[in-house]
Design an enzyme around this catalytic site. Structure first.
Site, PDB file in Angstrom:
ATOM      1  N   GLU A   1      32.968  31.612  40.820  1.00  0.00           N
ATOM      2  CA  GLU A   1      32.036  32.299  41.696  1.00  0.00           C
ATOM      3  C   GLU A   1      30.622  31.991  41.208  1.00  0.00           C
ATOM      4  O   GLU A   1      30.349  32.056  40.001  1.00  0.00           O
ATOM      5  CB  GLU A   1      32.269  33.806  41.702  1.00  0.00           C
ATOM      6  CG  GLU A   1      33.494  34.202  42.504  1.00  0.00           C
ATOM      7  CD  GLU A   1      33.652  35.704  42.609  1.00  0.00           C
ATOM      8  OE1 GLU A   1      32.821  36.444  42.037  1.00  0.00           O
ATOM      9  OE2 GLU A   1      34.607  36.148  43.262  1.00  0.00           O
TER      10      GLU A   1
ATOM     11  N   TYR B   1      49.428  46.272  48.307  1.00  0.00           N
ATOM     12  CA  TYR B   1      49.147  45.007  48.993  1.00  0.00           C
ATOM     13  C   TYR B   1      47.645  44.705  49.056  1.00  0.00           C
ATOM     14  O   TYR B   1      47.214  43.850  49.818  1.00  0.00           O
ATOM     15  CB  TYR B   1      49.753  44.973  50.408  1.00  0.00           C
ATOM     16  CG  TYR B   1      51.251  44.904  50.419  1.00  0.00           C
ATOM     17  CD1 TYR B   1      51.910  43.681  50.453  1.00  0.00           C
ATOM     18  CD2 TYR B   1      52.007  46.072  50.369  1.00  0.00           C
ATOM     19  CE1 TYR B   1      53.296  43.616  50.441  1.00  0.00           C
ATOM     20  CE2 TYR B   1      53.395  46.030  50.357  1.00  0.00           C
ATOM     21  CZ  TYR B   1      54.033  44.793  50.387  1.00  0.00           C
ATOM     22  OH  TYR B   1      55.409  44.751  50.368  1.00  0.00           O
TER      23      TYR B   1
ATOM     24  N   TRP C   1      32.636  34.006  31.590  1.00  0.00           N
ATOM     25  CA  TRP C   1      32.122  34.967  32.573  1.00  0.00           C
ATOM     26  C   TRP C   1      30.762  35.513  32.175  1.00  0.00           C
ATOM     27  O   TRP C   1      30.605  36.068  31.082  1.00  0.00           O
ATOM     28  CB  TRP C   1      33.113  36.116  32.698  1.00  0.00           C
ATOM     29  CG  TRP C   1      32.822  37.160  33.736  1.00  0.00           C
ATOM     30  CD1 TRP C   1      32.775  36.998  35.078  1.00  0.00           C
ATOM     31  CD2 TRP C   1      32.593  38.566  33.497  1.00  0.00           C
ATOM     32  NE1 TRP C   1      32.534  38.202  35.701  1.00  0.00           N
ATOM     33  CE2 TRP C   1      32.423  39.179  34.756  1.00  0.00           C
ATOM     34  CE3 TRP C   1      32.533  39.342  32.344  1.00  0.00           C
ATOM     35  CZ2 TRP C   1      32.181  40.543  34.897  1.00  0.00           C
ATOM     36  CZ3 TRP C   1      32.295  40.712  32.479  1.00  0.00           C
ATOM     37  CH2 TRP C   1      32.120  41.298  33.744  1.00  0.00           C
TER      38      TRP C   1
END
Length: 849
Positions: free
Chosen positions: A746, A436, A688
């Site tokens: 980002e 998780y 990227w």
């Protein structure tokens, strides 16, 4: 995407108030002559507080009270000497009580309190409209201009210039006998002027677009080219250097000799008619036409081909060996190894393929159900160093298979550059790690999941043209287009954006077996698509035999590859790294460039790795472009500068095309992807600049890249666009009528100080997504930008999205986040949206304007 050692993400569940640090002792004084101040309404819910000191101030703080809220304190933003702060969430009649603290020559002063009532100020004059609207008309038009504001005066221009209060007064209909742009503003005493209204008119039926004989292509010897137009009496103007022809270009008067590689462009001109569209034809001279390869080629040492007749034990042993080599985040992430797993049609029982770095897993059937895996195709947080999160699970893919999961749920916990395409999951799909922990940024297309797809801790995801049994979860930005079973638009709570259809799409070219021969299938173009293309009997399209492809393997050079292209070949890149010392030139319409196993092209000596001519229907899929150590202007360029041909019926598609600057080597490229051709489709691209990697390959002075994506072509569509960490604007969109469905960004982590990262106009930081100042029409849905200025947390960006304020520029469901509060983004888009708060909490804007 972030390196695990640098950040731990926390999900905020409520907005956090932003308070200034305690002020130093304040001198109990004020000097009204020292400043001017006012508040201006921006729109129905926002107002801007302005403070202009007579003597320049080092800082100005604003304090304000709104009924039902506690006192708010903010350091204001200096905009050319006027300090400003935007206040949101207002309604008509809201009263703001506000006052200031400001610095003057060292001491600090307080002002008295002031009051502002929102929307008590007059509204601007309504923007003028035109009848008939701008467009192309066969004959002269009589144009009327009006504004909905009673008693307003209209001022206008007819030369395309911006009207002012001294421009001619509109007093009656205007005759438009030829091509013309009319601009107008509305003016009324006591109200702000309107925005500029504009309408462009093209008068006269356009000249028919010129055609070329022979058409562009590869020829063994020089060609004599004729140009014609179906419009009688039209003059043709042309160029032979790839530039855009104009009315002053040479007149075509007879056949043109083309003895070497050349692009011929032409327009038709006739008095009384609009100019034709620009036509272009690219000729490759001195090569043999045709491509002769085997339909059963050798796919190289890094391609594994599995057959149902093989034992499950032997297949699993090979899968495990490859996974152990490609598994480790620390050692394999920037390693040169590349591998592909190809499964021939049939049923495979008990197979579990853990998918590591630079591994693509594909079925070789015509449709996904032709290869059935009774088992799993899995990505998880595999390594101890991952600490239970999947933020660096990049560069791996699954495609064109049916999976019957052993436990009922197939797990695909990934970040960027990890597409899940043409998959038929006969059960559930988990997009998060078994721990998780966080995952960040995936993509699904042309897929069916019969059960539930659960994102849970997956932070953002885009799904195109798929079918879900159901969906559960959403952290920041979940976007769907053409996906029955997806949740409705509820952004920002839950953060779902759903478009009923994808306006234009075409699924990826893919390798398959037809009997005993390999072919490449080319799916057809879809408009307003919904659902997977194959679920009603197979994907529509055509196919090519492998005999029409050159299979690129280790040892092939740029010269070898270009020679194959000159012979009329398509390209099939096998897993490997290809250093090229000259540009790979794609000049033939409908050329297919297909890679498996994350085939990687690295330019040497500063060349552009690949360049595509302004031609129809080029398809590039499955290639990773990795910048070399000498600065390249770009890594991939689609169309030369000034490209003008329409490709609406057969666009170029870039799919699973990825770009990297730094990380493996100290890469340098001014731009990674430049798109000049109209109608190009960018379908899933991670662009990227590295924020981590091998020692000495990343950092502000090591990995050099200004901009990830520059779009100059018109009618370009991006579906699933990820751009991160570039040193100036992440994305610049100059073309008209551009559209983006899902954007993840980002900003650069490694900005050393604010001064080196301010825009030319002095604004703080570069926006993540800039729509060009002259663009009139653009639309985007589901966009997120995050900051993590961990080198210097005092750095900020004025906004994440910068667009011109025009009615045709519309942005939907945007957000910003400061990750662990390392630096801030002051506004979401232009001056709208609040500053990013602590707690890794999003700031959301549902619509702009």
């Amino acid at each position: 995407m972030r390196a695990l050692s640098k950040v731990r993400w926390r999900r905020g569940l409520a907005a956090v108030a932003i308070a200034l640090s305690s002020l130093a002792t304040v001198e109990a004084a004020y000097a009204a002559d020292d400043y001017t101040q006012n508040v201006t309404a921006i729109d129905a819910t926002q107002a801007r507080i302005n403070f202009t000191p007579t003597t320049p101030a080092v800082y100005v703080d604003v304090h304000y009270l709104i009924p039902g809220q506690g006192q708010q304190n903010f350091r204001m933003t200096n905009n050319a000497g006027t300090w400003q702060k935007t206040v949101g969430s207002l309604s008509a009649g809201t009263v703001i009580d506000y006052w200031f603290t400001y610095e003057k020559s060292g001491p600090q002063y307080d002002t008295p309190h002031f009051s502002y009532t929102h929307n008590s100020a007059p509204q601007p004059v309504a923007t003028p409209t035109f009848s008939p609207p701008g467009g192309t008309y066969a004959t002269a038009q009589t144009v009327t201009i009006s504004t909905a504001t009673s008693g307003a005066t209209i001022r206008y221009t007819v030369d395309g210039s911006t009207p002012t209060s001294s421009s001619p007064v509109y007093s009656g209909p205007i005759s438009v006998p030829g091509n013309r742009t009319i601009n107008a503003i509305g003016i009324k005493s006591g109200q702000p002027n309107s925005s500029v209204g504009s309408a462009s008119y093209v008068i006269g039926t356009p000249v028919a677009t010129p055609t070329f004989s022979p058409p562009g292509g590869a020829y063994a010897s020089a060609q004599t080219v004729t140009i014609s137009t179906a419009t009688s009496g039209a003059t043709i103007r042309y160029t032979v250097d790839g530039s855009t022809p104009t009315a002053s270009s040479p007149v075509y008067s007879g056949p043109i000799s083309v003895s070497s590689n050349r692009t011929v462009s032409a327009i038709g001109i006739k008095s009384g008619l609009a100019n034709s569209a620009v036509a272009s034809a690219t000729y490759t001279i001195g090569t043999q036409q045709g491509c002769t390869q085997s339909d059963n080629p050798n796919f190289g040492p890094n391609t594994r081909i599995f057959d149902p007749s093989m034992s499950a034990t032997s297949i699993q042993a090979q899968l495990d060996t490859d996974f152990n080599n490609q598994k480790d985040t620390i050692t394999a992430q920037m390693a040169p190894r590349r591998v592909a797993h190809l499964f021939k049609p049939g049923v495979y029982n008990g197979i579990h393929d853990d998918v590591g770095y630079y591994t693509s897993v594909s079925g070789l059937g015509r449709n996904p159900g032709d290869v059935l895996i009774n088992g799993d195709i899995t990505v998880d947080a595999f390594n101890e160093s991952d600490k239970g999160v999947a933020l660096q699970n990049f560069w791996r893919s699954a495609e064109n298979m049916a999976v019957n999961p052993a436990s009922g749920t197939n797990r695909w916990a990934v970040a960027q550059a990890a597409p899940f395409r043409r998959m038929d999951v006969r059960g559930n799909l988990a997009l998060y790690p078994a721990s998780y922990g966080f995952a960040s940024g995936g993509y699904t297309a042309d897929t069916r999941v019969s059960g539930q797809t659960a994102s849970v801790s997956q932070q953002q995801w885009y799904t195109r043209d798929s079918n879900y049994g159901s969906w559960n979860g959403g952290v920041w930005n979940m976007v769907f287009s053409g996906t029955p079973g997806a949740p409705a638009t509820t952004f920002p709570n839950p953060p779902s954006t759903n478009l009923a259809t994808t306006p234009i799409s075409r699924d990826v070219p893919y390798l398959y077996l037809d009997g005993n021969q390999y072919r490449v299938f080319l799916p057809s173009l879809r408009t307003n698509a919904s659902g997977a293309s194959w679920i009603n009997g197979g994907t529509p399209g055509t196919s090519l035999p492998m005999s029409q492809f050159y299979v690129v393997k280790s040892g092939d050079t740029a010269a070898t590859i270009n020679a194959a292209l000159g012979q009329g070949c398509n390209l099939f890149f096998t897993p490997g790294i290809y250093n090229v010392n000259q540009t790979i030139n794609i000049t033939r319409p409908n050329t297919v460039v297909l890679g498996i196993g994350y085939a990687t092209i690295v330019p040497q000596n500063g060349v552009t790795a690949m360049q595509v001519a302004d031609v129809d229907g080029v398809r590039i899929k499955g290639i990773l472009f990795d910048a070399g150590t000498t600065l390249s202007n770009s890594l991939l360029t689609v169309g030369p500068a000034g490209s003008s041909a329409s490709h609406a019926s057969n666009p170029t598609t870039l799919q699973d095309v990825f770009f990297r600057v730094g990380g493996a080597v100290a890469g340098k490229a001014t731009n990674s992807l430049v798109v000049n051709s109209h109608n190009t489709i960018i379908d899933h691209s991670w662009i990227w600049r590295a924020d981590h990697g091998n020692a000495g390959t990343w950092g502000w002075d090591e990995a050099i890249g200004d901009t990830g994506l520059v779009v100059n072509g018109n009618d370009v569509l991006a579906t699933g666009l990820f751009v991160e960490h570039y040193q100036k604007y992440q994305t610049i969109w100059n073309g008209e009528r551009g559209r983006t469905i899902f954007y993840q960004n980002e900003m650069p982590y490694d900005v050393p100080n604010q001064a080196v990262w301010n825009r030319p106009n002095g604004q703080a930081g570069y926006a993540a997504y800039k729509v060009g100042d002259n663009v009139t029409t653009h639309e985007a849905w589901g966009l997120g930008s995050y900051c993590f200025f961990n080198v210097n947390p005092s750095v900020r960006a004025e906004n994440a999205f910068e667009v011109p304020n025009r009615p045709g520029v519309r942005m939907h469901n945007l957000l910003t986040v400061s990750l662990n509060y390392q630096g801030t983004i002051t506004h979401v888009i232009n001056n709208v949206g609040g500053v990013t708060p602590p707690g890794t909490v999003p700031v959301n804007v549902v619509n702009y304007p």
